[in-house]
Design an enzyme around this catalytic site. Sequence first.
Site, PDB file in Angstrom:
ATOM      1  N   GLU A 104       0.819  -1.118  -0.106  1.00 28.72           N
ATOM      2  CA  GLU A 104      -0.044   0.027  -0.103  1.00 28.72           C
ATOM      3  C   GLU A 104       0.733   1.124   0.012  1.00 28.72           C
ATOM      4  OE1 GLU A 104      -3.824  -1.924   2.299  1.00 28.72           O
ATOM      5  OE2 GLU A 104      -2.368  -1.014   3.535  1.00 28.72           O
TER       6      GLU A 104
ATOM      7  N   ASP B  14     -11.385  -6.759  -2.560  1.00 30.27           N
ATOM      8  CA  ASP B  14     -12.356  -7.870  -2.480  1.00 30.27           C
ATOM      9  C   ASP B  14     -13.834  -7.299  -1.896  1.00 30.27           C
ATOM     10  OD1 ASP B  14     -12.675  -8.262   0.876  1.00 30.27           O
ATOM     11  OD2 ASP B  14     -10.660  -7.501   0.330  1.00 30.27           O
TER      12      ASP B  14
END
EC number: 3.2.2.9
Length: 232
Positions: free
Chosen positions: A12, A198
């Site tokens: 990230e 997701d």
Amino acid sequence: MKIAIIGAMEEEVTILRDKIEEREETVIANCEFSTGRLNGADVILLKSGIGKVNAAMSTAILLERFRPDYVINTGSAGGFLSTLNVGDVVISNEVVHHDVDVTAFGYEYGQVPGMPARYKADETLVKIAEQNAKQIKDIQVVTGLIATGDSFMNDPARVEFVRSKFPELCAAEMEAAAIAQVCTQFAVPFVIIRALSDIAGKESNVSFEQFLDTAAKHSADLVLSIVSSLQK
């Protein structure tokens, strides 16, 4: 003006770290801080570690030691809205804990005693994020509620429970409310930018591993444009 950017995992933060010029690295309490220039702005990039305790501890160090004017949290999340797909981006207008329950004493579900029920993102940062999001092609960008808890949301029963508590919930993850709570205590403006790796409860562990890098890139791209806008 100094802008702080927080991501929990290497995936990230690596895209942003690689773009920082005049970069200097500092490690405090196992938290990795990178300072330098990004798109013309003075920035502090923090890899906080995963979960609410790591996020709160490292954010407190960040705010006390580096004194940023703004905080942007970037990274991945699980989607909760049926209209969202993997890769889409959520901008926070509010953030809440989804695993805090002190309702027996009259508090709202998700509310930490002594704290607001929800943490409001800075309106100016939200507007800047929304304006820059209009330039993004091929993915949806929505503004809404993000919820935080110390669990990965792959249990369908847990997903439905959280959804019942927060019907308007856009995404869930593991750091944002802790970051928001600390920023609120320090009176530092914040916004959360999360791309979906997701969809909560739908083979989310498989999707997360497959699409984490894509989600991280989408979130980082929007963060870069926000940094540029703040610098103007």
